[in-house]
Motif scaffolding. Structure first.
Motif: not given
Length: 125
Positions: A63, A43-44, A54-55, A46-48, A51, A58
């Motif tokens: 997710l 998760k970290q 990740y979106q 994908l977010k970084e 993105p 989500l």
């Protein structure tokens, strides 16, 4: 006489009197996703670094399932690699019985190697 229940407008929490102390009324959110170490790391990542992906996960509601799948697969792969590496290096139950500290050290090294491989191949991609 102290009130049984109070509400703090500053922090938005309600409290209940227990003995001489007010304790916050906290509840576990059952909808809160629960995934393990590798899911959290994914998760970290994908977010970084991913993105848009990740979106997408989500927004589509996929997710949590994705993170649970990555976590499960990563754990299974680490376990499998550890067995293979231990076998290849001759780290057996006999070594464990003869010199437990040596066995622990060898297994910690094996786990670190296995995790490094899995993180590169499954989590950080």
């Amino acid at each position: 006489m102290m009130k049984k229940h109070i509400y703090d407008e500053i922090n938005g929490l309600s409290y209940t009197l227990h003995g001489d102390y007010y304790l916050p009324d906290l509840a576990v959110n059952e909808d809160e996703p629960t995934y393990g170490k590798y899911g959290i790391l994914r998760k970290q990542f994908l977010k970084e670094y991913r993105p848009a992906r990740y979106q997408y996960l989500l927004i589509t509601g996929e997710l949590t399932a994705h993170l649970n799948r990555v976590d499960q697969e990563a754990r299974e792969q680490v376990e499998s690699l550890m067995k293979q590496m231990a076998e290849k290096q001759g780290v057996t139950e006999q070594v464990k019985m003869q010199d437990q500290m040596k066995w622990v050290g060898l297994m910690n090294g094996i786990k670190a190697c296995a995790e490094e491989i899995v993180l590169k191949e499954r989590v950080y991609m």
